[in-house]
Design a protein around this motif. Structure first.
Motif, PDB file in Angstrom:
ATOM      1  N   PRO A  54     -39.360 -35.480   6.782  1.00  0.00           N
ATOM      2  CA  PRO A  54     -38.216 -34.666   6.366  1.00  0.00           C
ATOM      3  C   PRO A  54     -37.492 -34.083   7.579  1.00  0.00           C
ATOM      4  O   PRO A  54     -38.121 -33.682   8.552  1.00  0.00           O
ATOM      5  CB  PRO A  54     -38.840 -33.537   5.541  1.00  0.00           C
ATOM      6  CG  PRO A  54     -40.150 -34.046   5.118  1.00  0.00           C
ATOM      7  CD  PRO A  54     -40.610 -34.980   6.186  1.00  0.00           C
ATOM      8  N   GLY A  55     -36.209 -34.049   7.507  1.00  0.00           N
ATOM      9  CA  GLY A  55     -35.425 -33.531   8.623  1.00  0.00           C
ATOM     10  C   GLY A  55     -35.004 -34.639   9.565  1.00  0.00           C
ATOM     11  O   GLY A  55     -33.883 -34.677  10.047  1.00  0.00           O
ATOM     12  N   VAL A  56     -35.899 -35.594   9.813  1.00  0.00           N
ATOM     13  CA  VAL A  56     -35.609 -36.670  10.763  1.00  0.00           C
ATOM     14  C   VAL A  56     -34.932 -37.837  10.037  1.00  0.00           C
ATOM     15  O   VAL A  56     -34.038 -38.493  10.572  1.00  0.00           O
ATOM     16  CB  VAL A  56     -36.919 -37.176  11.433  1.00  0.00           C
ATOM     17  CG1 VAL A  56     -36.622 -38.218  12.495  1.00  0.00           C
ATOM     18  CG2 VAL A  56     -37.705 -36.015  12.027  1.00  0.00           C
ATOM     19  N   THR A  66     -31.133 -27.651  15.860  1.00  0.00           N
ATOM     20  CA  THR A  66     -31.640 -28.962  15.428  1.00  0.00           C
ATOM     21  C   THR A  66     -30.481 -29.857  14.987  1.00  0.00           C
ATOM     22  O   THR A  66     -30.397 -31.024  15.390  1.00  0.00           O
ATOM     23  CB  THR A  66     -32.645 -28.784  14.256  1.00  0.00           C
ATOM     24  OG1 THR A  66     -33.731 -27.993  14.733  1.00  0.00           O
ATOM     25  CG2 THR A  66     -33.164 -30.108  13.764  1.00  0.00           C
ATOM     26  N   ALA A  67     -29.577 -29.290  14.194  1.00  0.00           N
ATOM     27  CA  ALA A  67     -28.414 -30.067  13.732  1.00  0.00           C
ATOM     28  C   ALA A  67     -27.556 -30.487  14.928  1.00  0.00           C
ATOM     29  O   ALA A  67     -27.075 -31.624  14.991  1.00  0.00           O
ATOM     30  CB  ALA A  67     -27.594 -29.242  12.741  1.00  0.00           C
ATOM     31  N   ASP A  68     -27.395 -29.579  15.898  1.00  0.00           N
ATOM     32  CA  ASP A  68     -26.626 -29.899  17.111  1.00  0.00           C
ATOM     33  C   ASP A  68     -27.264 -31.060  17.868  1.00  0.00           C
ATOM     34  O   ASP A  68     -26.588 -31.970  18.339  1.00  0.00           O
ATOM     35  CB  ASP A  68     -26.565 -28.685  18.061  1.00  0.00           C
ATOM     36  CG  ASP A  68     -25.616 -27.618  17.565  1.00  0.00           C
ATOM     37  OD1 ASP A  68     -24.835 -27.903  16.642  1.00  0.00           O
ATOM     38  OD2 ASP A  68     -25.672 -26.488  18.102  1.00  0.00           O
ATOM     39  N   LEU A  74     -34.666 -45.228  16.512  1.00  0.00           N
ATOM     40  CA  LEU A  74     -35.930 -45.614  15.884  1.00  0.00           C
ATOM     41  C   LEU A  74     -36.808 -44.379  15.738  1.00  0.00           C
ATOM     42  O   LEU A  74     -37.045 -43.659  16.715  1.00  0.00           O
ATOM     43  CB  LEU A  74     -36.656 -46.639  16.765  1.00  0.00           C
ATOM     44  CG  LEU A  74     -38.071 -47.022  16.333  1.00  0.00           C
ATOM     45  CD1 LEU A  74     -38.046 -47.942  15.111  1.00  0.00           C
ATOM     46  CD2 LEU A  74     -38.833 -47.684  17.469  1.00  0.00           C
ATOM     47  N   GLY A  75     -37.263 -44.102  14.536  1.00  0.00           N
ATOM     48  CA  GLY A  75     -38.239 -43.028  14.319  1.00  0.00           C
ATOM     49  C   GLY A  75     -39.633 -43.617  14.463  1.00  0.00           C
ATOM     50  O   GLY A  75     -39.965 -44.574  13.762  1.00  0.00           O
TER      51      GLY A  75
END
Ligand code: ATP
Length: 229
Positions: free
Chosen positions: A189-191, A164-166, A32-33
């Motif tokens: 963005p990104g999330v 971040t990708a990891d 959940l964001g």
């Protein structure tokens, strides 16, 4: 059993309300964001779920029990926004300390350090860590004891794109294994690619919660979504 369930929750620190009538739940195996600008009430929501405070109105149930109860808290991992550790201790010493506090096994410490990309820094003092390394140590701390509910406040602040990708890859693996995860953020963005559902707080009320693609189809959503640029 839900990871947490807030029902009609309202909270105020002094006179002015910070959260009003919040209904929100998280199920196992879901990311959940939790979005909102500064002061929207994200951290306050997290503190209520952690049982650090009790709402003046409504109910908070966590992992089928009471927020803050020791048998509930031991299954929660939390990474605060500004993570701080004793600089003179090594990463290993810090995680061992938190493992003892949590009643978790010390044997998992080297594996967790490897999982967050800190295997080489296991015995280095935290004062030699970069900001991103401290953030990853914070994540390892949150993962101690295989939490069923993991709550992360701005977890990618200070991380480079590879780290971040990891991190998101790791969160997906945990999610797929059944962990319920809350990701607090100011920005979308990104999330966005990594969350299953979004909840948007504005001025202490929940303006929207659901799948982002579906939310975008709703008429008033551009206004609501504009708070998370
Ligand atoms: P940020 O993104 O800046 O961390 P947030 O969405 O996490 O913000 P909260 O920290 O929950 O927001 O704060 C919500 C409101 O409650 C803000 O107006 C804040 O000033 C107020 N607040 C937070 N902590 C306290 C406190 N201990 N005493 C009084 N007011 C507080």
């Amino acid at each position: 059993m839900s990871c947490f369930r807030l029902e009609n929750v309202s909270y105020r620190y002094s006179r002015s309300p910070v959260l009003t009538g919040i209904d929100l739940a998280l199920e196992p195996g879901e990311i959940l964001g939790l979005f909102g600008h500064n002061g929207a009430g994200k951290t306050t929501s997290i503190k209520l779920i952690l049982g650090l405070m009790t709402p003046q109105q409504g109910t908070v149930s966590v992992l089928g029990g009471t927020a803050g109860a020791p048998e509930v808290s031991q299954h929660i991992g939390y990474l605060p926004e500004n993570v701080m550790f004793y600089p003179q201790l090594t990463g290993s010493e810090i995680l061992n300390h938190f493992a003892r506090l949590k009643g978790a096994s010390l044997e998992q410490v080297p594996r967790l350090m490897e999982q967050v990309g800190l295997a080489d820094a296991l015995h280095s003092r935290v004062k030699t860590y970069s900001k991103g390394m401290r953030q990853r140590l914070g994540l390892a701390q949150a993962l101690l004891g295989k939490p069923k509910l993991l709550m992360l406040d701005e977890p990618t602040v200070g991380l480079d794109p590879v780290a971040t990708a990891d991190l998101y890859r790791l969160l997906r693996t945990l999610r797929d294994a059944g962990t319920g995860i809350v990701l607090c953020s100011h920005v979308l963005p990104g999330v966005e690619p990594y969350i299953d559902r979004a909840a948007i707080l504005t001025g202490g009320t929940l303006k929207a919660a659901g799948n982002l693609t579906a939310l975008r189809r709703q008429a008033n959503m551009p206004v609501v979504l504009s708070v998370i640029p």
